[in-house]
Structure formats: structure tokens, C-alpha cells
Design a protein around this motif. Structure first.
Motif, PDB file in Angstrom:
ATOM      1  N   GLY A   1       0.793  -1.223   0.000  1.00 14.20           N
ATOM      2  CA  GLY A   1       0.000   0.000   0.000  1.00 14.20           C
ATOM      3  C   GLY A   1       0.824   1.271   0.000  1.00 14.20           C
ATOM      4  O   GLY A   1       0.295   2.345   0.256  1.00 14.20           O
ATOM      5  N   ALA A   2       2.102   1.139  -0.295  1.00 17.30           N
ATOM      6  CA  ALA A   2       2.982   2.315  -0.248  1.00 17.30           C
ATOM      7  C   ALA A   2       2.542   3.376  -1.247  1.00 17.30           C
ATOM      8  O   ALA A   2       2.604   4.565  -0.938  1.00 17.30           O
ATOM      9  CB  ALA A   2       4.432   1.921  -0.501  1.00 17.30           C
ATOM     10  N   ASP A   3       2.099   2.960  -2.427  1.00 14.10           N
ATOM     11  CA  ASP A   3       1.678   3.943  -3.423  1.00 14.10           C
ATOM     12  C   ASP A   3       0.503   4.768  -2.908  1.00 14.10           C
ATOM     13  O   ASP A   3       0.485   5.989  -3.046  1.00 14.10           O
ATOM     14  CB  ASP A   3       1.292   3.257  -4.734  1.00 14.10           C
ATOM     15  CG  ASP A   3       2.492   2.724  -5.482  1.00 14.10           C
ATOM     16  OD1 ASP A   3       3.629   3.143  -5.177  1.00 14.10           O
ATOM     17  OD2 ASP A   3       2.307   1.882  -6.366  1.00 14.10           O
ATOM     18  N   THR A   4      -0.465   4.111  -2.295  1.00 14.55           N
ATOM     19  CA  THR A   4      -1.622   4.807  -1.755  1.00 14.55           C
ATOM     20  C   THR A   4      -1.198   5.748  -0.642  1.00 14.55           C
ATOM     21  O   THR A   4      -1.639   6.900  -0.579  1.00 14.55           O
ATOM     22  CB  THR A   4      -2.667   3.808  -1.220  1.00 14.55           C
ATOM     23  OG1 THR A   4      -3.073   2.967  -2.300  1.00 14.55           O
ATOM     24  CG2 THR A   4      -3.859   4.514  -0.632  1.00 14.55           C
ATOM     25  N   GLU A   5      -0.319   5.289   0.234  1.00 16.56           N
ATOM     26  CA  GLU A   5       0.152   6.133   1.332  1.00 16.56           C
ATOM     27  C   GLU A   5       0.947   7.329   0.817  1.00 16.56           C
ATOM     28  O   GLU A   5       0.840   8.435   1.354  1.00 16.56           O
ATOM     29  CB  GLU A   5       0.987   5.313   2.306  1.00 16.56           C
ATOM     30  CG  GLU A   5       0.150   4.300   3.076  1.00 16.56           C
ATOM     31  CD  GLU A   5       0.980   3.449   4.018  1.00 16.56           C
ATOM     32  OE1 GLU A   5       2.014   3.946   4.512  1.00 16.56           O
ATOM     33  OE2 GLU A   5       0.586   2.309   4.256  1.00 16.56           O
ATOM     34  N   ARG A   6       1.739   7.116  -0.214  1.00 18.23           N
ATOM     35  CA  ARG A   6       2.511   8.219  -0.791  1.00 18.23           C
ATOM     36  C   ARG A   6       1.581   9.261  -1.396  1.00 18.23           C
ATOM     37  O   ARG A   6       1.779  10.462  -1.220  1.00 18.23           O
ATOM     38  CB  ARG A   6       3.483   7.700  -1.850  1.00 18.23           C
ATOM     39  CG  ARG A   6       4.641   6.937  -1.270  1.00 18.23           C
ATOM     40  CD  ARG A   6       5.563   6.434  -2.360  1.00 18.23           C
ATOM     41  NE  ARG A   6       6.601   5.625  -1.795  1.00 18.23           N
ATOM     42  CZ  ARG A   6       6.922   4.419  -2.229  1.00 18.23           C
ATOM     43  NH1 ARG A   6       6.299   3.899  -3.264  1.00 18.23           N
ATOM     44  NH2 ARG A   6       7.885   3.738  -1.648  1.00 18.23           N
ATOM     45  N   LEU A   7       0.569   8.796  -2.119  1.00 18.31           N
ATOM     46  CA  LEU A   7      -0.390   9.729  -2.706  1.00 18.31           C
ATOM     47  C   LEU A   7      -1.141  10.490  -1.620  1.00 18.31           C
ATOM     48  O   LEU A   7      -1.389  11.690  -1.747  1.00 18.31           O
ATOM     49  CB  LEU A   7      -1.373   8.989  -3.619  1.00 18.31           C
ATOM     50  CG  LEU A   7      -0.777   8.439  -4.909  1.00 18.31           C
ATOM     51  CD1 LEU A   7      -1.815   7.630  -5.671  1.00 18.31           C
ATOM     52  CD2 LEU A   7      -0.219   9.557  -5.774  1.00 18.31           C
ATOM     53  N   GLN A   8      -1.485   9.809  -0.542  1.00 22.72           N
ATOM     54  CA  GLN A   8      -2.154  10.476   0.571  1.00 22.72           C
ATOM     55  C   GLN A   8      -1.247  11.519   1.210  1.00 22.72           C
ATOM     56  O   GLN A   8      -1.702  12.593   1.603  1.00 22.72           O
ATOM     57  CB  GLN A   8      -2.615   9.457   1.614  1.00 22.72           C
ATOM     58  CG  GLN A   8      -3.771   8.609   1.138  1.00 22.72           C
ATOM     59  CD  GLN A   8      -4.115   7.479   2.103  1.00 22.72           C
ATOM     60  OE1 GLN A   8      -3.329   7.137   2.986  1.00 22.72           O
ATOM     61  NE2 GLN A   8      -5.291   6.901   1.922  1.00 22.72           N
ATOM     62  N   SER A   9       0.037  11.202   1.311  1.00 17.99           N
ATOM     63  CA  SER A   9       0.995  12.159   1.858  1.00 17.99           C
ATOM     64  C   SER A   9       1.075  13.399   0.975  1.00 17.99           C
ATOM     65  O   SER A   9       1.082  14.527   1.473  1.00 17.99           O
ATOM     66  CB  SER A   9       2.374  11.518   1.984  1.00 17.99           C
ATOM     67  OG  SER A   9       3.328  12.483   2.358  1.00 17.99           O
ATOM     68  N   CYS A  10       1.124  13.193  -0.325  1.00 18.53           N
ATOM     69  CA  CYS A  10       1.182  14.327  -1.249  1.00 18.53           C
ATOM     70  C   CYS A  10      -0.101  15.148  -1.175  1.00 18.53           C
ATOM     71  O   CYS A  10      -0.053  16.381  -1.215  1.00 18.53           O
ATOM     72  CB  CYS A  10       1.421  13.838  -2.680  1.00 18.53           C
ATOM     73  SG  CYS A  10       3.109  13.248  -2.954  1.00 18.53           S
ATOM     74  N   THR A  11      -1.224  14.475  -1.045  1.00 20.97           N
ATOM     75  CA  THR A  11      -2.504  15.185  -0.919  1.00 20.97           C
ATOM     76  C   THR A  11      -2.515  16.017   0.356  1.00 20.97           C
ATOM     77  O   THR A  11      -2.921  17.182   0.348  1.00 20.97           O
ATOM     78  CB  THR A  11      -3.678  14.190  -0.926  1.00 20.97           C
ATOM     79  OG1 THR A  11      -3.682  13.502  -2.178  1.00 20.97           O
ATOM     80  CG2 THR A  11      -5.001  14.891  -0.721  1.00 20.97           C
ATOM     81  N   ARG A  12      -2.045  15.444   1.456  1.00 23.59           N
ATOM     82  CA  ARG A  12      -2.006  16.175   2.724  1.00 23.59           C
ATOM     83  C   ARG A  12      -1.072  17.378   2.633  1.00 23.59           C
ATOM     84  O   ARG A  12      -1.393  18.472   3.110  1.00 23.59           O
ATOM     85  CB  ARG A  12      -1.565  15.242   3.862  1.00 23.59           C
ATOM     86  CG  ARG A  12      -1.495  15.909   5.202  1.00 23.59           C
ATOM     87  CD  ARG A  12      -2.870  16.342   5.687  1.00 23.59           C
ATOM     88  NE  ARG A  12      -2.736  17.128   6.903  1.00 23.59           N
ATOM     89  CZ  ARG A  12      -3.338  18.277   7.111  1.00 23.59           C
ATOM     90  NH1 ARG A  12      -4.160  18.776   6.226  1.00 23.59           N
ATOM     91  NH2 ARG A  12      -3.147  18.943   8.223  1.00 23.59           N
ATOM     92  N   GLN A  13       0.085  17.193   2.030  1.00 21.89           N
ATOM     93  CA  GLN A  13       1.010  18.312   1.861  1.00 21.89           C
ATOM     94  C   GLN A  13       0.374  19.413   1.017  1.00 21.89           C
ATOM     95  O   GLN A  13       0.484  20.596   1.338  1.00 21.89           O
ATOM     96  CB  GLN A  13       2.302  17.844   1.198  1.00 21.89           C
ATOM     97  CG  GLN A  13       3.175  17.009   2.092  1.00 21.89           C
ATOM     98  CD  GLN A  13       4.419  16.556   1.366  1.00 21.89           C
ATOM     99  OE1 GLN A  13       4.946  17.265   0.518  1.00 21.89           O
ATOM    100  NE2 GLN A  13       4.910  15.382   1.700  1.00 21.89           N
ATOM    101  N   ALA A  14      -0.301  19.018  -0.059  1.00 18.45           N
ATOM    102  CA  ALA A  14      -0.956  20.001  -0.937  1.00 18.45           C
ATOM    103  C   ALA A  14      -2.036  20.763  -0.174  1.00 18.45           C
ATOM    104  O   ALA A  14      -2.208  21.970  -0.372  1.00 18.45           O
ATOM    105  CB  ALA A  14      -1.544  19.300  -2.155  1.00 18.45           C
ATOM    106  N   GLN A  15      -2.748  20.064   0.705  1.00 25.10           N
ATOM    107  CA  GLN A  15      -3.765  20.732   1.516  1.00 25.10           C
ATOM    108  C   GLN A  15      -3.127  21.749   2.464  1.00 25.10           C
ATOM    109  O   GLN A  15      -3.658  22.845   2.646  1.00 25.10           O
ATOM    110  CB  GLN A  15      -4.571  19.709   2.307  1.00 25.10           C
ATOM    111  CG  GLN A  15      -5.476  18.860   1.448  1.00 25.10           C
ATOM    112  CD  GLN A  15      -6.069  17.672   2.209  1.00 25.10           C
ATOM    113  OE1 GLN A  15      -5.569  17.264   3.255  1.00 25.10           O
ATOM    114  NE2 GLN A  15      -7.130  17.102   1.654  1.00 25.10           N
ATOM    115  N   LEU A  16      -1.991  21.386   3.062  1.00 23.40           N
ATOM    116  CA  LEU A  16      -1.277  22.320   3.940  1.00 23.40           C
ATOM    117  C   LEU A  16      -0.814  23.553   3.171  1.00 23.40           C
ATOM    118  O   LEU A  16      -0.965  24.686   3.643  1.00 23.40           O
ATOM    119  CB  LEU A  16      -0.071  21.637   4.585  1.00 23.40           C
ATOM    120  CG  LEU A  16      -0.354  20.610   5.661  1.00 23.40           C
ATOM    121  CD1 LEU A  16       0.932  19.868   6.035  1.00 23.40           C
ATOM    122  CD2 LEU A  16      -0.953  21.267   6.890  1.00 23.40           C
TER     123      LEU A  16
END
Length: 108
Positions: free
Chosen positions: A26-41
Motif C-alpha cells: 500500500g505504499a503507493d496509496t500512502e505516498r499519494l495520501q501524503s502528497c494530498t495532505r502536503q498540498a492541503q497544507l
């Protein structure tokens, strides 16, 4: 110059995530979620600046999420942007750069 700073900040924020999640299910999903969270910040900080929030106050909020060094660099970058660039497109561009940085790190 602004894009170089953004790319460097993206790599700083993305590198620990890539290293931490390397080889996990699930690393790809977690990485995408991390990028989404950073973009939200980023989008939130850009919106705060557009709304007249001081850099110091915005930085405090970022420190809670990112730690002092990354928050300082990110807030300095956001507060150096020209006013006409203070749009939601900054968050979208951040997410795209984050994903590209993670892909580059994964291929190294």
C-alpha cells in the motif's frame, strides 16, 4: 527561482515519506495520501496569506504539522510569492511536484 524553491521544499518533505514507506504494501496509496495532505497544507497556508494572516501566525500552524525547519522554509516560500499567484493552483502544483518527486526517489 520560485519553482526551484518549491521543488527543493517538495523533496525535503517527500524524502522521509519515500524512505519510510519503501517496500511496504500500500505504499503507493500512502505516498499519494501524503502528497494530498502536503498540498492541503500548502493550499491552506496560501489561502491564509491571501486572507492577510501574518507569516508568523501561519508558520505556527505549519510547525504543528511539519516541524520547525520545514515549516519555516515553506512559510518563507509562500510569503515570497507574488499576490497574483495566491490561488488554489499553488496547492495543485505542489501535489503534482510531490508525486513527481516521490516517483523520482523511488527510481533512484
Amino acid at each position: 527561482m520560485q519553482s526551484i524553491k518549491a521543488a527543493a521544499l517538495t523533496l525535503i518533505l517527500a524524502a522521509p515519506v519515500a524512505a519510510q514507506q519503501s517496500g511496504t504494501d500500500g505504499a503507493d496509496t500512502e505516498r499519494l495520501q501524503s502528497c494530498t495532505r502536503q498540498a492541503q497544507l500548502v493550499a491552506g497556508a496560501v489561502e491564509a496569506r491571501a486572507d492577510g494572516v501574518s507569516q508568523r501566525r501561519a508558520g505556527r500552524g505549519l510547525r504543528k504539522e511539519l516541524g520547525p525547519e520545514a515549516a519555516e522554509m515553506l512559510s518563507a516560500w509562500i510569503y515570497s510569492l507574488p499576490e497574483e499567484q495566491l490561488t488554489p493552483a499553488v496547492g495543485d502544483a505542489w501535489q503534482a511536484q510531490c508525486i513527481a518527486a516521490l516517483e523520482q526517489l523511488a527510481n533512484e
